[in-house]
Write an enzyme that holds these catalytic residues in place. Structure first.
Site, PDB file in Angstrom:
ATOM      1  N   ARG A   1     -15.338  16.914  11.207  1.00 14.02           N
ATOM      2  CA  ARG A   1     -16.236  16.237  10.252  1.00 14.02           C
ATOM      3  C   ARG A   1     -17.277  17.253   9.777  1.00 14.02           C
ATOM      4  O   ARG A   1     -18.370  17.361  10.327  1.00 14.02           O
ATOM      5  CB  ARG A   1     -16.929  15.054  10.925  1.00 14.02           C
TER       6      ARG A   1
ATOM      7  N   ASP B   1     -12.938   3.326   8.097  1.00 16.17           N
ATOM      8  CA  ASP B   1     -13.270   2.859   6.752  1.00 16.17           C
ATOM      9  C   ASP B   1     -12.220   1.900   6.226  1.00 16.17           C
ATOM     10  O   ASP B   1     -12.543   0.979   5.479  1.00 16.17           O
ATOM     11  CB  ASP B   1     -13.436   4.056   5.804  1.00 16.17           C
TER      12      ASP B   1
ATOM     13  N   HIS C   1     -21.322   5.792  12.363  1.00 18.58           N
ATOM     14  CA  HIS C   1     -21.198   7.206  12.716  1.00 18.58           C
ATOM     15  C   HIS C   1     -22.057   7.570  13.917  1.00 18.58           C
ATOM     16  O   HIS C   1     -21.720   8.477  14.673  1.00 18.58           O
ATOM     17  CB  HIS C   1     -21.478   8.089  11.500  1.00 18.58           C
TER      18      HIS C   1
ATOM     19  N   GLU D   1      -8.173   5.725   3.461  1.00 19.53           N
ATOM     20  CA  GLU D   1      -9.200   4.911   4.122  1.00 19.53           C
ATOM     21  C   GLU D   1      -9.777   3.838   3.202  1.00 19.53           C
ATOM     22  O   GLU D   1     -10.760   3.188   3.532  1.00 19.53           O
ATOM     23  CB  GLU D   1     -10.313   5.795   4.705  1.00 19.53           C
TER      24      GLU D   1
ATOM     25  N   CYS E   1      -6.830   9.162  12.285  1.00 17.58           N
ATOM     26  CA  CYS E   1      -7.987   9.856  12.864  1.00 17.58           C
ATOM     27  C   CYS E   1      -9.184   8.927  13.023  1.00 17.58           C
ATOM     28  O   CYS E   1     -10.267   9.364  13.408  1.00 17.58           O
ATOM     29  CB  CYS E   1      -8.364  11.086  12.040  1.00 17.58           C
TER      30      CYS E   1
ATOM     31  N   ARG F   1     -12.171  18.535   7.317  1.00 18.43           N
ATOM     32  CA  ARG F   1     -12.372  17.559   6.254  1.00 18.43           C
ATOM     33  C   ARG F   1     -13.532  18.014   5.383  1.00 18.43           C
ATOM     34  O   ARG F   1     -14.576  18.425   5.893  1.00 18.43           O
ATOM     35  CB  ARG F   1     -12.690  16.185   6.855  1.00 18.43           C
TER      36      ARG F   1
HETATM   37  C1  PEP Z   1     -12.460   6.905   9.263  1.00 16.49           C
HETATM   38  O1  PEP Z   1     -13.006   6.352   8.303  1.00 16.49           O
HETATM   39  O2  PEP Z   1     -11.651   6.319  10.008  1.00 16.49           O
HETATM   40  C2  PEP Z   1     -12.754   8.307   9.578  1.00 16.49           C
HETATM   41  C3  PEP Z   1     -12.087   8.953  10.491  1.00 16.49           C
HETATM   42  O3  PEP Z   1     -13.778   8.906   8.925  1.00 16.49           O
HETATM   43  P1  PEP Z   1     -15.310   8.590   9.232  1.00 16.49           P
HETATM   44  O4  PEP Z   1     -15.383   7.784  10.494  1.00 16.49           O
HETATM   45  O5  PEP Z   1     -16.013   9.873   9.358  1.00 16.49           O
HETATM   46  O6  PEP Z   1     -15.744   7.801   8.039  1.00 16.49           O
HETATM   47 MG    MG Z   2     -14.017   7.523   6.833  1.00 17.80          MG
END
Ligand code: PEP
Ligand code: MG
Length: 592
Positions: free
Chosen positions: A321, A481, A214, A457, A528, A358
């Site tokens: 997010r 994920d 992240h 995911e 996404c 989300r």
């Molecule tokens: C993902 O997992 O692809 C996603 C968009 O969510 P995050 O990156 O915040 O886990």
């Molecule tokens: Mg994710």
């Protein structure tokens, strides 16, 4: 001497500037430039802070003098002496003066910069006693910072000096004040990174972190060249070293020779020109050569990212997010009104375009606070994260659900639920959303209609898609994920980053089947995760049936360019061949 450090490319582009080493624990200190006219005031702030600490120590010493030897251990008196000595150290004072006067750093930043310089010297000492004095130095710096907190500071200038341009190579070596700055840290949390959104830094380097951690995602959203997983960078680099951050190749060049500087300076200008050319596509509709319309959406972290996303060409927000509203608040979570206002700001910022919010995805590499980072559990990414956490905190979750529902009264809003895997979690979530509506009805508070979607995911979710299609209006594939959990690769761990492969056949097949099943039921499916913003994958995703891509706004025009050059009719056959391949990555390299 020129040398290079190899890490992982995270955010594209090239930055050339001076290294600013920051210890992770010092990241909450403000970093901004002052005006030359403020130099004396800033010097005085540090001096006053230091004098206050000296006076405090003198008072302690006096108290000790009145106590008996039993009540005051000898070590305490000796420690205070050491602290006094360090406080009056010429190197500390001279260094701080240099950062403020010559570099126009604000007082806190100057102090922590010099702390890093001296701490490095302590680290290199042979003598263990002297090496341990580093902790004392950190303590006195902390005390000075605390003493300075009471003293007002000039207004923060978040964007650095006005009119600042990327340094030209030929100016670099003698241009001291106007040189861009490159932040170097062992680690940065996603919240730290976000804090730098409005900062003076032109590039980032961290020792740890994977490509889709992240922290890396936020770095990418800042659209500033960044390299993560550069292992020993924070130890090999010294404060103020000249560095080149090559965010395209994941390379850091330290102390570059004039010829290397010239080469990178040239590439920097080429990239600027290429961006300029892309900007011409801003108002061109994203339609393929064979007439298929493609939706290009933005991923955002904060409500104020919405308006810039529209300017960058986004047709909506595909992923807000929301957890970034919850982070770094020392346990005090945002209440319903605060969240409602934040979501409403994002909705209004999009001026009628849809916003997908989300629900909170806290956990793993996104702790609520750095101090609450999960060290107790061996695998936090497999632990109490995202919807799992929300369902264990129903009061918190209901608060968020009500806030999102209320924001939907101001424009088109969709709600997206992360990390669902069990049918029972789906049912609980749906019933909590109904309950939130009843609570608002009972209070007589207005709310709007909302579509509800699930993130796909976790492989188990992709493999049990019918239950998701039964309950949800739309799906969004979180490839970051999905890759992590399909391949059992910690996305934040640079030591296995080479195995983190979006083109693994298992990943591609899960994506393809999710798209196909969604399409068959007439339910929209978007992507996404970071794959959506990777131009080398645009054609493949189009060929697999994807028509909705959500990404960092900075990527939108580059992806649009790929869309405009694509003929989906032709891509479909090719994509099926890729899907059937044992090594799609190799096949993709050959091209369509
Ligand atoms: C993902 O997992 O692809 C996603 C968009 O969510 P995050 O990156 O915040 O886990
Ligand atoms: Mg994710």
């Amino acid at each position: 001497m020129t040398f290079s450090i190899h890490g992982l490319p995270v955010a594209r582009g090239i930055a050339i500037g001076r290294a600013v080493l920051v210890a992770s624990s010092r990241l909450d200190v403000a970093h901004y430039f002052i005006e030359p006219s403020q130099v004396v005031a800033e010097l005085n702030r540090v001096r006053d802070g230091r004098d206050a600490v000296i006076a405090e120590i003198h008072r302690l010493q006096e108290n000790i003098a009145h106590m008996g030897p039993k009540e005051t251990p000898h070590e305490l008196a000796a420690l205070l002496e050491v602290h006094l000595m360090l406080l009056q150290d010429e190197e500390l004072e001279g260094g701080v003066r240099h950062w403020i006067k010559d570099r126009l750093y604000n007082a806190e930043w100057a102090l922590t910069s010099q702390l890093e310089v001296i701490a490095r010297q302590f680290d290199e000492m042979q003598d263990e006693y002297l090496r341990e004095r580093k902790a004392d130095l950190e303590q006195i710096t902390e005390r000075i910072l605390r003493a300075m907190r009471g003293v007002s500071s000039p207004l923060v200038q978040p964007l650095g000096r006005p009119g600042r341009k990327a340094a030209q190579p030929e100016l670099l070596l003698d241009d001291t004040v106007d040189a861009p700055l490159i932040l170097v840290a062992h680690d940065l949390s996603p919240a730290d990174m976000l804090q730098f959104k409005q900062s003076v830094f032109a590039g980032f380097i961290t020792d740890v972190g994977g490509k889709t951690s992240h922290t890396a995602i936020v770095a990418r959203s800042l659209d500033i060249p960044a390299v993560v997983g550069a292992r020993l960078a924070s130890q090999l680099l010294r404060q103020d070293d000249w560095v080149i951050v090559d965010g395209d190749a994941g390379v850091v060049v330290v102390d570059p020779s004039p010829i290397i500087l010239a080469e990178y300076g040239f590439r920097q200008r080429q990239e600027e020109l290429a961006r300029g050319r892309l900007a011409r596509l801003l108002h061109t509709p994203a339609v393929t050569l064979d007439g298929q319309a493609v939706e290009l959406l933005a991923n955002i972290e904060m409500p104020d990212d919405a308006a810039p996303a529209v300017q960058a060409g986004a047709m909506g927000v595909g992923l807000f997010r929301s957890e970034f509203l919850f982070m770094g608040r020392h346990g005090k979570l945002p209440n319903e009104d605060e969240q409602y206002l934040a979501y409403r700001r994002a909705v209004e910022g999009m001026r009628g375009l849809p916003v997908t919010i989300r629900t909170v995805d806290i956990g793993a590499d996104k702790p609520l606070d750095e101090s609450s980072r999960d060290f107790a559990h061996l695998n936090p990414a497999l632990g109490l994260r995202a919807i799992r956490w929300s369902l264990t905190e129903p009061a918190m979750f209901l608060t968020q659900l009500r806030a999102i529902l209320r924001a939907a009264a101001h424009g088109p809003v969709q709600m997206l639920i992360p990390m669902l895997v069990h049918a029972s979690e789906i049912r609980q979530t749906v019933s909590l959303i109904d309950h939130a509506r009843v609570q608002l009805d009972n209070r007589g508070v207005a709310y709007g209609p909302i579509k509800i979607g699930a993130m796909i995911e976790i492989p188990a979710a992709a493999l049990t898609l019918p239950v998701f299609l039964k309950y949800f209006d739309f799906l969004s594939i979180g490839t970051n994920d999905l890759i992590q959990y399909t391949l059992a690769i910690d996305r934040a761990d640079e030591s296995v980053a080479h195995l983190y492969d979006p083109l693994h056949p298992a990943v591609l097949r899960l994506i393809a089947s999710t798209l196909a099943q969604g399409l068959a039921q007439g339910k929209p499916v978007s992507v996404c995760g970071e794959m959506a913003g990777d131009v080398s994958l645009t054609k493949l995703l189009l060929g697999l049936g994807l028509r909705s891509f959500s990404m960092h706004p900075a990527q939108i025009l580059a992806v649009k360019q790929e869309v405009l050059r694509s003929d989906v009719g032709k891509l479909e056959v090719w994509a099926q061949q890729i899907l059937a391949d044992d090594e799609p990555g190799r096949r993709l390299a050959v091209g369509t």
